[in-house]
Design a protein around this motif. Structure first.
Motif, mmCIF file in Angstrom:
data_model
loop_
_atom_site.group_PDB
_atom_site.id
_atom_site.type_symbol
_atom_site.label_atom_id
_atom_site.label_comp_id
_atom_site.label_asym_id
_atom_site.label_seq_id
_atom_site.Cartn_x
_atom_site.Cartn_y
_atom_site.Cartn_z
ATOM 1 N N GLU A 169 0.901 -1.129 0.026
ATOM 2 C CA GLU A 169 0.028 -0.061 -0.140
ATOM 3 C C GLU A 169 0.773 1.321 -0.017
ATOM 4 O OE1 GLU A 169 -3.728 0.485 0.602
ATOM 5 O OE2 GLU A 169 -3.201 -1.353 -0.819
ATOM 6 N N ASN A 189 2.564 1.971 -3.518
ATOM 7 C CA ASN A 189 1.322 2.027 -4.297
ATOM 8 C C ASN A 189 1.222 3.664 -4.745
ATOM 9 O OD1 ASN A 189 -0.751 2.107 -6.062
ATOM 10 N ND2 ASN A 189 -2.171 0.311 -4.803
ATOM 11 N N ALA A 190 1.179 3.949 -6.036
ATOM 12 C CA ALA A 190 1.142 5.147 -6.589
ATOM 13 C C ALA A 190 -0.320 5.632 -6.401
ATOM 14 C CB ALA A 190 1.504 5.309 -7.991
ATOM 15 N N ARG A 191 -1.365 4.770 -6.346
ATOM 16 C CA ARG A 191 -2.755 4.913 -6.327
ATOM 17 C C ARG A 191 -3.305 5.069 -4.766
ATOM 18 N NH1 ARG A 191 -3.935 4.735 -11.433
ATOM 19 N NH2 ARG A 191 -3.474 3.367 -12.777
ATOM 20 N N CYS A 192 -2.372 4.826 -4.005
ATOM 21 C CA CYS A 192 -2.671 4.985 -2.309
ATOM 22 C C CYS A 192 -2.114 6.191 -1.935
ATOM 23 C CB CYS A 192 -2.323 3.885 -1.662
ATOM 24 S SG CYS A 192 -3.156 2.291 -2.249
ATOM 25 N N TYR A 193 -2.577 6.895 -1.143
ATOM 26 C CA TYR A 193 -2.238 8.109 -0.376
ATOM 27 C C TYR A 193 -2.245 7.717 1.126
ATOM 28 C CZ TYR A 193 -0.683 12.758 -0.120
ATOM 29 O OH TYR A 193 -0.090 14.043 0.210
ATOM 30 N N PHE A 199 -7.391 5.053 -0.910
ATOM 31 C CA PHE A 199 -7.176 4.376 -2.259
ATOM 32 C C PHE A 199 -7.883 5.324 -3.370
ATOM 33 C CE2 PHE A 199 -8.414 1.153 -5.421
ATOM 34 C CZ PHE A 199 -7.120 0.880 -5.993
ATOM 35 N N CYS A 200 -7.087 5.957 -4.436
ATOM 36 C CA CYS A 200 -7.589 6.468 -5.612
ATOM 37 C C CYS A 200 -7.600 5.863 -6.848
ATOM 38 C CB CYS A 200 -6.841 7.648 -5.650
ATOM 39 S SG CYS A 200 -6.973 8.926 -4.203
ATOM 40 N N PRO A 201 -8.450 4.748 -7.188
ATOM 41 C CA PRO A 201 -8.487 4.241 -8.363
ATOM 42 C C PRO A 201 -8.527 5.110 -9.352
ATOM 43 C CG PRO A 201 -10.634 3.814 -7.091
ATOM 44 C CD PRO A 201 -9.804 4.779 -6.195
ATOM 45 N N PRO A 202 -8.412 4.791 -10.559
ATOM 46 C CA PRO A 202 -8.407 5.478 -12.024
ATOM 47 C C PRO A 202 -9.932 5.708 -11.963
ATOM 48 C CG PRO A 202 -7.378 3.589 -12.378
ATOM 49 C CD PRO A 202 -7.715 3.384 -10.844
#
Length: 70
Positions: free
Chosen positions: A37, A40-44, A64-67
């Motif tokens: 996590e 993961n570039a999509r998790c902040y 989590f910021c999915p596309p």
């Protein structure tokens, strides 16, 4: 009391896992899952610390910021 926030990274894994395992016990994420996590570039993830003790993480939160998410 005042806290500051900063983005978490792999170097924060031990501190985050200490909170995770204390808080959630047997429901805690595994260290490998949390590390994934944090990388993961999509998790902040953010960590909270007191300004006078910047090396002591007292809390964390993740998003989590999915596309396509706005």
């Amino acid at each position: 009391m005042t806290w500051q926030l900063r983005r978490a990274g792999p170097d924060d894994l031990d501190a985050v896992m200490a909170i995770e395992s204390t808080t959630f016990g047997t429901d805690a994420w595994t260290a490998s899952g949390m590390l994934s996590e944090l990388r993961n570039a999509r998790c902040y993830y953010l960590v909270a610390f007191r300004p006078e003790f910047p090396g002591v993480v007292e809390g964390y939160a993740g998003l989590f910021c999915p596309p396509g998410a706005h």
